[in-house]
Write an enzyme that holds these catalytic residues in place. Structure first.
Site, short mmCIF file in Angstrom:
data_model
loop_
_atom_site.label_atom_id
_atom_site.label_comp_id
_atom_site.label_asym_id
_atom_site.label_seq_id
_atom_site.Cartn_x
_atom_site.Cartn_y
_atom_site.Cartn_z
N LYS A 93 -1.49 -3.72 -0.01
CA LYS A 93 -1.07 -5.04 -0.35
C LYS A 93 -0.60 -5.50 -1.49
O LYS A 93 0.59 -6.15 -2.33
CB LYS A 93 -1.83 -6.24 0.08
CG LYS A 93 -1.73 -5.73 2.60
CD LYS A 93 -3.29 -6.72 2.61
CE LYS A 93 -4.31 -6.81 2.49
NZ LYS A 93 -5.26 -5.39 2.36
N THR A 94 -1.72 -5.23 -2.25
CA THR A 94 -1.79 -5.85 -3.23
C THR A 94 -0.25 -4.66 -4.19
O THR A 94 0.09 -5.55 -5.04
CB THR A 94 -2.99 -4.84 -4.44
OG1 THR A 94 -4.01 -6.15 -3.71
CG2 THR A 94 -2.91 -5.58 -6.26
N ASP A 138 -4.91 -12.96 -4.25
CA ASP A 138 -5.55 -11.59 -3.14
C ASP A 138 -7.14 -12.04 -2.56
O ASP A 138 -7.02 -14.09 -3.07
CB ASP A 138 -6.51 -10.70 -4.12
CG ASP A 138 -6.40 -9.19 -3.61
OD1 ASP A 138 -5.76 -9.67 -2.11
OD2 ASP A 138 -6.66 -8.52 -3.53
N THR A 187 -6.81 -10.37 4.63
CA THR A 187 -7.26 -9.07 5.59
C THR A 187 -7.74 -9.76 7.14
O THR A 187 -7.82 -9.16 7.88
CB THR A 187 -9.00 -8.35 5.05
OG1 THR A 187 -9.96 -9.57 4.43
CG2 THR A 187 -8.78 -7.38 4.06
N ARG A 246 -5.54 4.42 0.26
CA ARG A 246 -6.44 4.25 -0.38
C ARG A 246 -7.28 5.39 -0.11
O ARG A 246 -7.57 6.28 -1.11
CB ARG A 246 -6.50 3.07 -0.80
CG ARG A 246 -8.62 2.90 -1.42
CD ARG A 246 -8.65 1.30 -1.62
NE ARG A 246 -8.11 0.88 -2.34
CZ ARG A 246 -7.79 -0.18 -2.14
NH1 ARG A 246 -8.85 -1.08 -0.96
NH2 ARG A 246 -7.07 -1.37 -3.10
N1 LIG Z 1 3.29 3.01 1.08
C1 LIG Z 1 1.71 2.79 0.61
N2 LIG Z 1 2.76 3.90 -0.42
C2 LIG Z 1 1.29 4.99 -0.99
N3 LIG Z 1 1.31 4.61 -1.60
C3 LIG Z 1 0.22 3.87 -1.19
C4 LIG Z 1 0.68 2.71 -0.13
N4 LIG Z 1 0.28 1.99 0.48
C5 LIG Z 1 -1.07 1.96 -0.59
N5 LIG Z 1 -0.56 3.08 -1.21
C6 LIG Z 1 -1.59 3.35 -2.41
O1 LIG Z 1 -3.34 3.11 -1.36
C7 LIG Z 1 -4.32 2.03 -3.06
C8 LIG Z 1 -4.52 1.34 -2.45
O2 LIG Z 1 -3.06 -0.19 -2.52
P1 LIG Z 1 -3.42 -1.39 -2.22
O3 LIG Z 1 -2.13 -1.65 -2.44
O4 LIG Z 1 -4.06 -1.90 -3.14
O5 LIG Z 1 -4.09 -1.73 -1.19
P2 LIG Z 1 -4.33 -3.47 -0.73
O6 LIG Z 1 -3.74 -4.80 -1.62
O7 LIG Z 1 -4.13 -3.37 0.78
O8 LIG Z 1 -5.95 -2.89 -0.28
C9 LIG Z 1 -2.75 2.61 -4.16
O9 LIG Z 1 -3.36 2.96 -4.69
C10 LIG Z 1 -1.64 2.60 -3.83
O10 LIG Z 1 -0.85 3.51 -4.45
MG LIG Z 2 -5.29 -5.74 -2.43
#
Ligand SMILES: Nc1ncnc2c1ncn2[C@@H]1O[C@H](COP(=O)(O)OP(=O)(O)O)[C@@H](O)[C@H]1O
Ligand SMILES: [Mg+2]
Length: 373
Positions: A93-94, A138, A187, A246
């Site tokens: 998401k981030t 977020d 979430t 992650r």
């Molecule tokens: N579709 C994707 N392709 C490659 N790497 C991803 C992908 N989605 C997430 N990641 C990796 O996973 C990690 C977590 O992603 P993040 O955007 O912080 O997740 P969230 O915000 O949903 O918790 C990051 O380091 C990102 O590089």
């Molecule tokens: Mg996040």
């Protein structure tokens, strides 16, 4: 058997701000298979984040739809519609919020629901936005009510009322905002009040990733981390990553450590297996805690049904830890079910631990008696 604690088959997940869950996130941060970012993740994730939609792996539908939304906005020379991203931690998401800003050539401001205690905090952020800026909010479901109401107006009319003074003398001064794009992440999309949900022009639901997609994530990260990895090594890690990029990235780093210390640095299938055995992440991504819960359920309680408190005592953990840290993944994997009579193991659970279910435990749906135990 203990029946008094089985009324909570509906998980505690519906609480909006959940101090217990907050504590758990802290105490569970050492888990290798936790989907919430720990300090090390935060430090390395910046380097591993895909920078544009093309680099973003998987989530085909979301990517296609978002691509259209952003292209259309660019073609109109307009600011993109507000976007809501919902999905479990660690699914990207981030990352997507940053990609949205990058694709729009816009700056991004990052904040979160819990950081906005008062409407005034939000007013300060909103009034300092530049035209076209992306505001990433977020955990938007954890924002305070007054801030939420201010956000409605800001999203719809690009306007806020700033309250000056207190009591009867207080006045509302309307303030025009430049057009901006709100990207909200949650979430718990179900917990968002409908008026807030309705103000997003586009909602993306992020799904867990397929193993093949996680393999691509792992190969990409290995390249960026300058780690040599064989396809079978990547497949081995992907299968244990719980559908979550992650976790895949974190397991990759631990396996890399092992490969460097115990071998020549190359991640093969054997190295990945040996490393993850050391870290106690099994072939399905269950860790020590998950397995302890499952083992107690099978070996001590014949597969259940057993009450949550009893199960927690048996594994020597807090009830909340079992319910909120271990169970969600076990349920998702179809290994454990929550029923009104207590927790029960599924046939897949017996198979996964290599145990044979007693004849009376296989029904698992309260109809054991029919089979003449
Ligand atoms: N579709 C994707 N392709 C490659 N790497 C991803 C992908 N989605 C997430 N990641 C990796 O996973 C990690 C977590 O992603 P993040 O955007 O912080 O997740 P969230 O915000 O949903 O918790 C990051 O380091 C990102 O590089
Ligand atoms: Mg996040």
């Amino acid at each position: 058997m203990n029946w008094d604690d089985t009324t909570d088959a509906a998980p505690a997940a519906e609480r909006l701000v959940d101090p217990a869950a907050e504590r758990l996130v802290d105490s569970a941060a050492e888990r290798l298979v936790d989907s919430v970012a720990d300090r090390e993740d935060q430090a390395v994730e910046a380097a591993l984040r895909p920078k544009d939609l093309n680099e973003f792996i998987g989530q085909e539908k979301v990517r296609e739809q978002l691509d259209l939304v952003l292209r259309a906005a660019r073609a109109r020379g307009a600011t993109a519609d507000h976007v809501l991203l919902s999905g479990a931690p660690g699914l990207g998401k981030t990352t997507l919020s940053m990609i949205i800003a990058a694709e729009m050539g816009a700056p991004i401001r990052i904040t979160s629901g819990p950081a906005i205690q008062h409407a005034g905090d939000l007013a300060a952020i909103l009034s300092s936005l530049q035209e076209g800026e992306v505001l990433f909010l977020d955990e938007i479901h954890r924002m305070s009510r007054p801030a939420e109401e201010m956000l409605y107006m800001a999203m719809e009319d690009f306007r806020v009322d700033v309250i000056v003074g207190k009591g009867p003398g207080a006045t509302a001064i309307p303030l025009e905002l430049p057009p901006f794009t709100l990207v909200g992440a949650t979430t718990r999309a179900g917990l968002l009040p409908p008026p807030l949900r309705d103000r997003f022009g586009f909602t993306a639901h992020m799904e867990f990733y397929e193993p093949a997609e996680l393999e691509r994530v792992i190969h990409r990260s290995a390249r960026l981390l300058d780690v040599e990895i064989e396809p079978e090594g990547a497949a081995e890690i992907a299968g244990r990553s719980r559908g979550t990029p992650r976790i895949a990235n974190r397991l990759l780093r631990r396996v890399r450590d092992y490969a460097q210390v115990k071998a020549d640095g190359v991640i093969t299938r054997e190295i990945a297996r040996a490393a993850l055995a050391v870290y106690e992440v099994d072939s399905r991504g269950l860790d020590r805690l998950d397995r302890a819960v499952l083992e107690a359920l099978l070996k001590l309680f014949g597969g259940g049904p057993v009450g949550l408190s009893t199960l927690a005592v048996a594994v020597g953990e807090e009830r909340e830890t079992v319910e909120e840290v271990a169970e969600p993944f076990l349920v998702r994997e179809g290994l454990l079910a929550r029923t009104p009579r207590g927790r029960i193991a599924t046939p897949a659970a017996w198979a996964h631990l290599g145990l044979t279910p007693p004849r009376s435990a296989t029904a698992g749906n309260g109809q054991q008696d029919l089979f003449g135990a």
